[in-house]
Design a protein around this motif. Structure first.
Motif, PDB file in Angstrom:
ATOM      1  N   GLY A 141      54.348 -17.017  30.470  1.00 47.75           N
ATOM      2  CA  GLY A 141      55.121 -17.985  31.232  1.00 47.75           C
ATOM      3  C   GLY A 141      55.355 -19.314  30.547  1.00 47.75           C
ATOM      4  O   GLY A 141      55.830 -20.264  31.180  1.00 47.75           O
ATOM      5  N   VAL A 142      55.062 -19.416  29.253  1.00 44.66           N
ATOM      6  CA  VAL A 142      55.329 -20.655  28.528  1.00 44.66           C
ATOM      7  C   VAL A 142      56.832 -20.773  28.302  1.00 44.66           C
ATOM      8  O   VAL A 142      57.486 -19.820  27.893  1.00 44.66           O
ATOM      9  N   GLU A 143      57.374 -21.957  28.589  1.00 46.21           N
ATOM     10  CA  GLU A 143      58.804 -22.205  28.422  1.00 46.21           C
ATOM     11  C   GLU A 143      59.092 -22.662  26.992  1.00 46.21           C
ATOM     12  O   GLU A 143      58.495 -23.629  26.506  1.00 46.21           O
ATOM     13  N   PHE A 144      59.996 -21.970  26.330  1.00 45.37           N
ATOM     14  CA  PHE A 144      60.382 -22.325  24.975  1.00 45.37           C
ATOM     15  C   PHE A 144      61.745 -22.998  24.980  1.00 45.37           C
ATOM     16  O   PHE A 144      62.666 -22.549  25.652  1.00 45.37           O
ATOM     17  N   VAL A 145      61.868 -24.066  24.214  1.00 44.63           N
ATOM     18  CA  VAL A 145      63.110 -24.801  24.051  1.00 44.63           C
ATOM     19  C   VAL A 145      63.953 -24.124  22.981  1.00 44.63           C
ATOM     20  O   VAL A 145      65.174 -24.141  23.031  1.00 44.63           O
ATOM     21  N   SER A 146      63.266 -23.524  21.995  1.00 44.25           N
ATOM     22  CA  SER A 146      63.976 -22.787  20.949  1.00 44.25           C
ATOM     23  C   SER A 146      63.183 -21.539  20.580  1.00 44.25           C
ATOM     24  O   SER A 146      61.954 -21.547  20.579  1.00 44.25           O
ATOM     25  N   GLU A 147      63.917 -20.489  20.292  1.00 38.93           N
ATOM     26  CA  GLU A 147      63.297 -19.244  19.843  1.00 38.93           C
ATOM     27  C   GLU A 147      62.859 -19.419  18.393  1.00 38.93           C
ATOM     28  O   GLU A 147      63.269 -20.374  17.722  1.00 38.93           O
ATOM     29  N   PRO A 148      62.042 -18.487  17.878  1.00 41.17           N
ATOM     30  CA  PRO A 148      61.614 -18.595  16.483  1.00 41.17           C
ATOM     31  C   PRO A 148      62.801 -18.644  15.527  1.00 41.17           C
ATOM     32  O   PRO A 148      63.791 -17.939  15.694  1.00 41.17           O
ATOM     33  N   LYS A 149      62.681 -19.539  14.573  1.00 40.88           N
ATOM     34  CA  LYS A 149      63.704 -19.705  13.554  1.00 40.88           C
ATOM     35  C   LYS A 149      62.995 -19.749  12.200  1.00 40.88           C
ATOM     36  O   LYS A 149      61.980 -20.418  12.057  1.00 40.88           O
ATOM     37  N   THR A 150      63.536 -19.031  11.231  1.00 40.31           N
ATOM     38  CA  THR A 150      62.926 -18.987   9.902  1.00 40.31           C
ATOM     39  C   THR A 150      63.691 -19.890   8.952  1.00 40.31           C
ATOM     40  O   THR A 150      64.920 -19.828   8.863  1.00 40.31           O
ATOM     41  N   GLU A 151      62.940 -20.736   8.273  1.00 42.46           N
ATOM     42  CA  GLU A 151      63.451 -21.643   7.252  1.00 42.46           C
ATOM     43  C   GLU A 151      62.728 -21.322   5.950  1.00 42.46           C
ATOM     44  O   GLU A 151      61.725 -20.595   5.959  1.00 42.46           O
ATOM     45  N   PRO A 152      63.173 -21.863   4.824  1.00 40.70           N
ATOM     46  CA  PRO A 152      62.482 -21.606   3.559  1.00 40.70           C
ATOM     47  C   PRO A 152      61.000 -22.009   3.582  1.00 40.70           C
ATOM     48  O   PRO A 152      60.178 -21.410   2.898  1.00 40.70           O
ATOM     49  N   TRP A 153      60.641 -23.000   4.393  1.00 41.40           N
ATOM     50  CA  TRP A 153      59.276 -23.496   4.445  1.00 41.40           C
ATOM     51  C   TRP A 153      58.419 -22.796   5.499  1.00 41.40           C
ATOM     52  O   TRP A 153      57.227 -23.040   5.593  1.00 41.40           O
ATOM     53  N   GLY A 154      59.009 -21.941   6.339  1.00 38.71           N
ATOM     54  CA  GLY A 154      58.233 -21.230   7.351  1.00 38.71           C
ATOM     55  C   GLY A 154      59.039 -20.934   8.600  1.00 38.71           C
ATOM     56  O   GLY A 154      60.222 -21.246   8.690  1.00 38.71           O
ATOM     57  N   THR A 155      58.367 -20.335   9.570  1.00 36.50           N
ATOM     58  CA  THR A 155      59.000 -19.982  10.838  1.00 36.50           C
ATOM     59  C   THR A 155      58.425 -20.874  11.933  1.00 36.50           C
ATOM     60  O   THR A 155      57.221 -21.138  11.958  1.00 36.50           O
ATOM     61  N   TYR A 156      59.291 -21.318  12.844  1.00 36.58           N
ATOM     62  CA  TYR A 156      58.830 -22.189  13.922  1.00 36.58           C
ATOM     63  C   TYR A 156      59.596 -21.912  15.210  1.00 36.58           C
ATOM     64  O   TYR A 156      60.674 -21.318  15.207  1.00 36.58           O
ATOM     65  N   ALA A 157      59.009 -22.342  16.309  1.00 38.92           N
ATOM     66  CA  ALA A 157      59.636 -22.330  17.627  1.00 38.92           C
ATOM     67  C   ALA A 157      59.161 -23.592  18.331  1.00 38.92           C
ATOM     68  O   ALA A 157      58.152 -24.188  17.936  1.00 38.92           O
ATOM     69  N   ILE A 158      59.860 -24.009  19.365  1.00 36.29           N
ATOM     70  CA  ILE A 158      59.471 -25.209  20.108  1.00 36.29           C
ATOM     71  C   ILE A 158      59.264 -24.831  21.573  1.00 36.29           C
ATOM     72  O   ILE A 158      60.114 -24.189  22.184  1.00 36.29           O
ATOM     73  N   PHE A 159      58.099 -25.223  22.110  1.00 35.67           N
ATOM     74  CA  PHE A 159      57.817 -24.975  23.523  1.00 35.67           C
ATOM     75  C   PHE A 159      57.549 -26.293  24.238  1.00 35.67           C
ATOM     76  O   PHE A 159      57.377 -27.326  23.618  1.00 35.67           O
ATOM     77  N   ARG A 160      57.527 -26.194  25.572  1.00 34.88           N
ATOM     78  CA  ARG A 160      57.276 -27.402  26.364  1.00 34.88           C
ATOM     79  C   ARG A 160      56.190 -27.118  27.395  1.00 34.88           C
ATOM     80  O   ARG A 160      56.061 -26.001  27.883  1.00 34.88           O
ATOM     81  N   ASP A 161      55.425 -28.170  27.726  1.00 28.83           N
ATOM     82  CA  ASP A 161      54.383 -28.054  28.748  1.00 28.83           C
ATOM     83  C   ASP A 161      54.967 -28.466  30.105  1.00 28.83           C
ATOM     84  O   ASP A 161      56.146 -28.840  30.186  1.00 28.83           O
ATOM     85  N   PRO A 162      54.192 -28.395  31.186  1.00 24.15           N
ATOM     86  CA  PRO A 162      54.726 -28.724  32.517  1.00 24.15           C
ATOM     87  C   PRO A 162      55.236 -30.158  32.659  1.00 24.15           C
ATOM     88  O   PRO A 162      56.045 -30.441  33.533  1.00 24.15           O
ATOM     89  N   ASP A 163      54.778 -31.078  31.792  1.00 20.56           N
ATOM     90  CA  ASP A 163      55.240 -32.464  31.839  1.00 20.56           C
ATOM     91  C   ASP A 163      56.486 -32.699  30.996  1.00 20.56           C
ATOM     92  O   ASP A 163      56.994 -33.812  30.940  1.00 20.56           O
TER      93      ASP A 163
END
Length: 121
Positions: free
Chosen positions: A90-112
């Motif tokens: 149930g964690v809300e993500f602002v962005s899905e995983p994205k791969t860049e030359p330096w690594g893979t990342y995603a952004i999530f948000r907390d209830p606040d």
């Protein structure tokens, strides 16, 4: 000499709601939960087996920090697998995983509304 980062603070409006999110959804463990003032508790959470802790606390006069972007990044072994696991919890993500030359990342948000980068190599 400096050995490690002891803790970082995440500002929150509702410590009970934040505590449930960080323990039940992200899997962090409570190290300390004790009264601090008549309005707040000092809540420290351990992230995995690391020495670094997350503190759910908003200093007086810093309420404008609630819901902002956290200037740091949570590390994991596999961003895509962790993304799927946290999304199922149930964690809300602002962005899905994205791969860049330096690594893979995603952004999530907390209830606040605080936003965090989750990344791996």
């Amino acid at each position: 000499m400096i050995t490690h980062l002891k803790f970082v603070s995440v500002p929150t409006r509702n410590q009970d709601l934040a505590l449930a999110f960080y323990t039940e959804k992200l899997g962090f463990r409570v190290v300390t939960d004790q009264p601090f003032t008549d309005r707040q508790r000092w809540i420290e959470l351990r992230i995995g087996n690391t020495d670094t802790r997350l503190v759910l606390f908003t200093p007086d006069g810093q309420e404008d920090r609630i819901g902002s972007f956290f200037n740091g990044s949570f590390a994991c072994d596999d961003t895509e697998a962790t993304y799927r696991q946290l999304k199922q919890r149930g964690v809300e993500f602002v962005s899905e995983p994205k791969t860049e030359p330096w690594g893979t990342y995603a952004i999530f948000r907390d209830p606040d509304g605080n936003q965090f980068v989750l990344g791996s190599k």
